[in-house]
Scaffold this active site. Structure first.
Site, short mmCIF file in Angstrom:
data_model
loop_
_atom_site.label_atom_id
_atom_site.label_comp_id
_atom_site.label_asym_id
_atom_site.label_seq_id
_atom_site.Cartn_x
_atom_site.Cartn_y
_atom_site.Cartn_z
N ASN A 18 32.39 7.06 -16.49
CA ASN A 18 32.23 6.41 -17.79
C ASN A 18 32.32 7.38 -18.97
OD1 ASN A 18 29.79 6.87 -16.13
ND2 ASN A 18 28.69 6.60 -18.05
N CYS B 270 23.41 5.21 -22.46
CA CYS B 270 22.04 5.25 -21.95
C CYS B 270 21.42 6.62 -22.18
CB CYS B 270 22.03 4.95 -20.46
SG CYS B 270 23.22 3.72 -20.00
N1 PLP Z 1 27.94 2.12 -13.71
C1 PLP Z 1 28.72 2.64 -14.65
C2 PLP Z 1 29.78 3.62 -14.25
C3 PLP Z 1 28.58 2.27 -15.99
O1 PLP Z 1 29.37 2.81 -16.93
C4 PLP Z 1 27.58 1.34 -16.33
C5 PLP Z 1 27.35 0.95 -17.74
O2 PLP Z 1 27.63 1.69 -18.66
C6 PLP Z 1 26.79 0.80 -15.30
C7 PLP Z 1 26.99 1.21 -14.00
C8 PLP Z 1 25.72 -0.21 -15.59
O3 PLP Z 1 26.29 -1.48 -15.84
P1 PLP Z 1 25.42 -2.58 -16.60
O4 PLP Z 1 25.32 -2.17 -18.03
O5 PLP Z 1 26.17 -3.87 -16.42
O6 PLP Z 1 24.10 -2.62 -15.93
#
Ligand code: PLP
Length: 389
Positions: free
Chosen positions: A153, A329
């Site tokens: 991400n 986050c």
């Molecule tokens: N995994 C990855 C690689 C992400 O980028 C994200 C969110 O940014 C998540 C998991 C979590 O997803 P959600 O926001 O739907 O809980």
């Protein structure tokens, strides 16, 4: 507004909003057997079939969840539950999202041993590192799960999950992929047992996600419900289904997949314009997304020496332009990005990084305006910091 933080979340498509709105009126409980309940149930079945068609899976292999994080937790903790007292090694990577990192971390108190693969300097996991663990007599027969993300991400770097899946399949080791960032753009990877997805990365609302689980894994009974209750989602997730969001998610996926080629072309043109501008106009930079290797076309991560990424983000937001530092986050934490430090960046370079991530809605005009403001912001912040190239 110029919104270039599409890896954090995406705007909801107007067609998706219309779909959600429409099905808010379809209020019958899908578990009720009378006509308006049965209609709701039928709609969920149809949405699941649409996912099946678009992802090339059978509809029964999909469990709707409240988000990508829930899907990640469900996959990891179900496997840990199933193997408790039998096998205790889980392999993941140091560049996963916290939905994975904190899930595996929570298992340590139950005796699980977590091994983290490190990326190379381009942010990609080495298959040879995984092979070394798989062949190590210390762990060889003790591995219950491997979990690796489809694409990162923060940097957008695509991980070799299909190659890894092929290796794990031969060794009969369960493989989970966090596909939250990758499934929209790249589809479901081959040779995997479970894949997490999330609606809000593909222009659906926040608060809806899904977990793909291969039929044989489902039939083996490994998956357990975290929400005990009714028989919803094949008895694997209790709670009355969020019909409007499920319908909206299916609509968003249909549109994203339908526009996939245009999306790749459009976002890569936008990002290469940003990249060339930065390379030509801003000295003292380091690109952390390696476009010589497979990466998400919409993502560019760059360190700009002499500035603080969070400060630049704030500066840009004063002009109604939105970018990120590390993952959303992480904001508010005073630690450098765990992804960038894992790929070998110094603390300074990690702190001075920004992530620019585009979407289908962005235009070249926006990018041109953004580029000019970015250069002004960097000059301004470098002047304040007394930084000289
Ligand atoms: N995994 C990855 C690689 C992400 O980028 C994200 C969110 O940014 C998540 C998991 C979590 O997803 P959600 O926001 O739907 O809980």
């Amino acid at each position: 507004m110029i919104y270039l933080d599409n890896n954090a979340t995406t705007p909801v498509n107007p067609t998706v909003i219309a779909t959600v709105e429409k099905y808010l009126h379809q209020f019958g409980n899908p578990s009720s057997s009378y006509v308006i309940g049965a209609q709701s149930h039928k709609l969920i079945t149809e949405a699941r079939s649409k996912f099946g068609e678009l992802l090339g899976i059978s509809p029964e292999e999909l469990i709707f969840t409240s988000c990508g994080s829930e899907a990640d937790n469900m996959a990891i903790k179900s496997v840990a539950h199933a193997f408790f007292g039998k096998k205790k090694t889980i392999i993941t990577t140091s560049i996963e999202h916290h939905a994975i990192l904190h899930s595996v971390e929570s298992l340590k108190k139950f005796g699980y041993n977590i091994l983290y693969l490190q990326p190379d300097e381009t942010g990609v996991i080495r298959v040879s590192d995984l092979l070394a663990i798989l062949d190590n007599p210390l762990y060889k027969d003790d591995i219950c799960l491997v979990s690796i993300m489809g694409a990162n991400n923060e940097t957008g770097m695509v991980q070799p999950v299909e190659e890894i899946g092929e290796i794990l399949k031969k060794r009969n080791i369960l493989f989970h992929v966090d596909g939250v960032q990758s499934v929209g753009c790249m589809g479901l990877p081959k040779n995997v047992d479970m894949v997490s997805m999330s609606g809000h990365k593909i222009n659906a609302p926040k608060g809806i996600g899904a977990l793909y689980v291969r039929k044989e894994v489902l039939d083996s009974g490994i998956l357990i419900p975290f929400i005990d209750g009714g028989k919803q989602e094949f008895g694997l997730r209790g709670g009355t289904e969020n019909l409007p969001y499920i319908m909206g998610y299916a609509k968003a996926l249909e549109e994203f997949v339908g526009n996939r080629d245009a999306y790749k072309k459009h976002t890569s043109e936008l990002m290469s314009t940003v990249k060339s501008f930065i390379a030509e106009n801003i000295p003292g930079i380091k690109f952390n997304t390696d476009d010589a290797k497979p990466h998400l076309p919409n993502t560019l991560n760059v360190s700009i020496r002499g500035i603080d990424g969070a400060g630049l983000m704030e500066y840009m937001s004063m002009f109604d332009m939105f970018i990120a530092t590390g993952s959303a986050c992480n904001t508010g934490s005073n630690k450098p990005s765990h992804v960038l430090t894992a790929q070998g960046l110094s603390r300074e370079d990690a702190f001075s990084s920004i992530r620019i991530s585009s979407g289908m809605q962005n235009t070249m005009e926006e990018i041109e305006e953004f580029n000019k403001r970015l250069a002004m912001g960097v000059e301004h912040l470098r002047k304040i910091a007394g930084y000289k190239i």
